[in-house]
Design an enzyme around this catalytic site. Structure first.
Site, short mmCIF file in Angstrom:
data_model
loop_
_atom_site.label_atom_id
_atom_site.label_comp_id
_atom_site.label_asym_id
_atom_site.label_seq_id
_atom_site.Cartn_x
_atom_site.Cartn_y
_atom_site.Cartn_z
N THR A 72 0.37 -1.62 -0.05
CA THR A 72 0.25 -0.24 0.08
C THR A 72 0.77 1.33 0.24
O THR A 72 1.83 1.25 0.35
CB THR A 72 -0.83 -0.04 1.07
OG1 THR A 72 -1.58 -1.17 1.51
CG2 THR A 72 -1.21 1.52 2.02
N THR A 94 -0.95 3.07 6.73
CA THR A 94 -1.20 1.69 6.14
C THR A 94 -1.02 0.54 7.51
O THR A 94 -0.96 1.49 8.22
CB THR A 94 0.05 1.66 5.40
OG1 THR A 94 1.26 1.78 6.46
CG2 THR A 94 0.25 2.78 4.20
N GLY A 95 -1.29 -0.46 6.73
CA GLY A 95 -1.71 -1.57 7.75
C GLY A 95 -2.98 -2.32 8.14
O GLY A 95 -3.24 -1.98 6.83
N GLY A 143 -10.97 -1.60 3.27
CA GLY A 143 -9.74 -1.72 4.10
C GLY A 143 -10.06 -0.05 4.49
O GLY A 143 -11.22 0.62 3.67
N ASP A 144 -8.95 0.91 5.28
CA ASP A 144 -8.91 2.41 5.50
C ASP A 144 -8.86 3.09 4.28
O ASP A 144 -9.06 4.50 4.18
CB ASP A 144 -8.19 3.08 6.28
CG ASP A 144 -6.43 2.33 6.72
OD1 ASP A 144 -6.49 1.78 5.48
OD2 ASP A 144 -6.09 2.85 6.93
N ARG A 176 -14.15 -6.72 0.91
CA ARG A 176 -13.14 -5.84 2.02
C ARG A 176 -12.93 -4.49 1.39
O ARG A 176 -12.15 -4.67 0.78
CB ARG A 176 -12.79 -7.32 2.62
CG ARG A 176 -12.01 -6.37 4.13
CD ARG A 176 -10.36 -5.80 3.47
NE ARG A 176 -9.99 -5.60 4.45
CZ ARG A 176 -8.93 -4.56 4.69
NH1 ARG A 176 -8.54 -4.21 2.89
NH2 ARG A 176 -7.99 -3.95 5.79
N GLY A 222 -5.93 -2.10 8.27
CA GLY A 222 -7.47 -1.06 8.40
C GLY A 222 -7.91 -0.71 8.98
O GLY A 222 -9.11 0.10 9.12
N1 ASP Z 1 -3.70 -0.03 4.92
C1 ASP Z 1 -4.14 -1.10 4.09
C2 ASP Z 1 -5.80 -1.76 4.40
O1 ASP Z 1 -6.06 -2.26 5.55
C3 ASP Z 1 -3.60 -2.37 3.84
C4 ASP Z 1 -2.15 -1.30 4.45
O2 ASP Z 1 -1.69 -0.28 4.02
O3 ASP Z 1 -1.04 -2.48 4.94
O4 ASP Z 1 -6.56 -2.58 3.36
#
Ligand code: ASP
Length: 307
Positions: free
Chosen positions: A165, A216-217, A195-196, A193, A219
């Protein structure tokens, strides 16, 4: 001027910084940088080359926000198009809406002549196939895809482990602060689905009066805490960018059950300050900083454990 991107911004950061230095508006510079990342299959969850969902389909998400008008453009679960960031930008430009998903988003992408693409690369298909062969029972394989998928969601993979991301935050020389994100989200996610990354206020937010933030991460965590918007609101209420980010991290400590994993928070203010924190991560989380002079440089994020 300032530009902050995460490590996945590597391919786009020189272009975005050059454009900002030449006086281009922040959103143009962000879009140009993210497009380069979306087109490169070596970045494994942005655009082409991303990880698929449980059904081996690539569903992409993106968002842009103009902090001067507070307009956003977001697109979620879009299949078959390459430059999600540009589709998001056109949603902002052409529609009275802020967010399109799924079939409606595909219809709009077609209508505006967005670049169609087969984003699933052979290597992603191979990895998905190996997972399928290894994980499913003979009965499940036989009935595929008409089986309950919910149980299989436990295999969902954080794209950050695959270094993916991308998020961009920029303050241009006309004092506009803008943000942009693009992702294929968590691999092996349940189809549909979000994410954020496409959700304004969770994965990104920009307000030229105060600053911007992007995450990131996991979400699911920043959606529950409205993390990006909260950071900007804390700055509005007088917090420094560093304190605003730490306050948003503290909000995450109230999360119980659900998906608790890693989140990296990036934030800038109007005064050229920034803060990047890897929640439940490590200083191995690096990001790019360009402060308006010289070359962009890589910096380590500050690691903070939630518990
Ligand atoms: N934030 C992103 C999501 O939840 C994924 C990511 O950035 O690792 O889809």
């Amino acid at each position: 001027m300032i530009l902050v991107t995460n490590n996945e911004g590597t391919l786009g950061v020189p272009t975005t910084a050059r454009m900002l230095a030449a006086g281009h508006p922040a959103l143009d510079a962000i879009e140009a940088g993210i497009r380069l990342i979306e087109a490169d299959p070596s970045v494994r969850t942005v655009g082409r080359g991303g990880w698929p969902n449980l059904l081996c389909e690539l569903e992409l998400d993106a968002c842009v926000m103009d902090g001067t008008t507070l307009r956003s453009g977001a697109v979620g679960a879009l299949k078959g198009y390459l430059h999600l960031v540009s589709v998001a930008r056109e949603i902002m430009r052409r529609l009275p809406h802020e967010f399109l998903v799924g079939e409606g988003a595909a219809r709009f992408a077609h209508e505006i002549g967005a670049t169609p693409a087969e984003n699933l690369i052979e290597d992603s298909r191979r990895v998905w196939r190996e997972w399928f062969d290894r994980t499913l029972t003979p009965a499940q394989k036989q009935a595929w895809p008409n089986i309950p998928l919910a149980e299989l969601c436990r295999h969902a993979i954080d794209p950050e482990t695959g270094r993916d991301t991308t998020v961009f935050l920029a303050h241009d020389n006309s004092e506009n602060i803008c943000s942009g994100t693009s992702t294929s989200g968590w691999g092996w996610k349940y189809p549909g689905r979000l994410g954020d990354s496409p959700i304004v206020g969770a994965g990104s937010y920009a307000d030229t009066r105060y600053g911007a933030a992007a995450c990131t991460g996991a979400g699911e965590m920043t959606i529950r805490c409205c993390t990006a918007r909260s950071i900007v609101l804390y700055m509005k209420k007088g917090a420094s960018v560093a304190d605003a980010v730490l306050e948003a991290v503290d909000d995450m400590r109230a999360l119980k059950t659900g998906l608790i994993n890693r989140v990296t928070i990036h934030a800038i203010d109007t005064g050229g300050n920034h803060k990047v924190v890897a929640v439940n991560g490590s200083a191995a989380n690096v990001y790019w900083l360009w402060d308006g002079t010289g070359d962009p440089r890589r910096c380590p994020a500050e690691a903070i454990a939630l518990r």
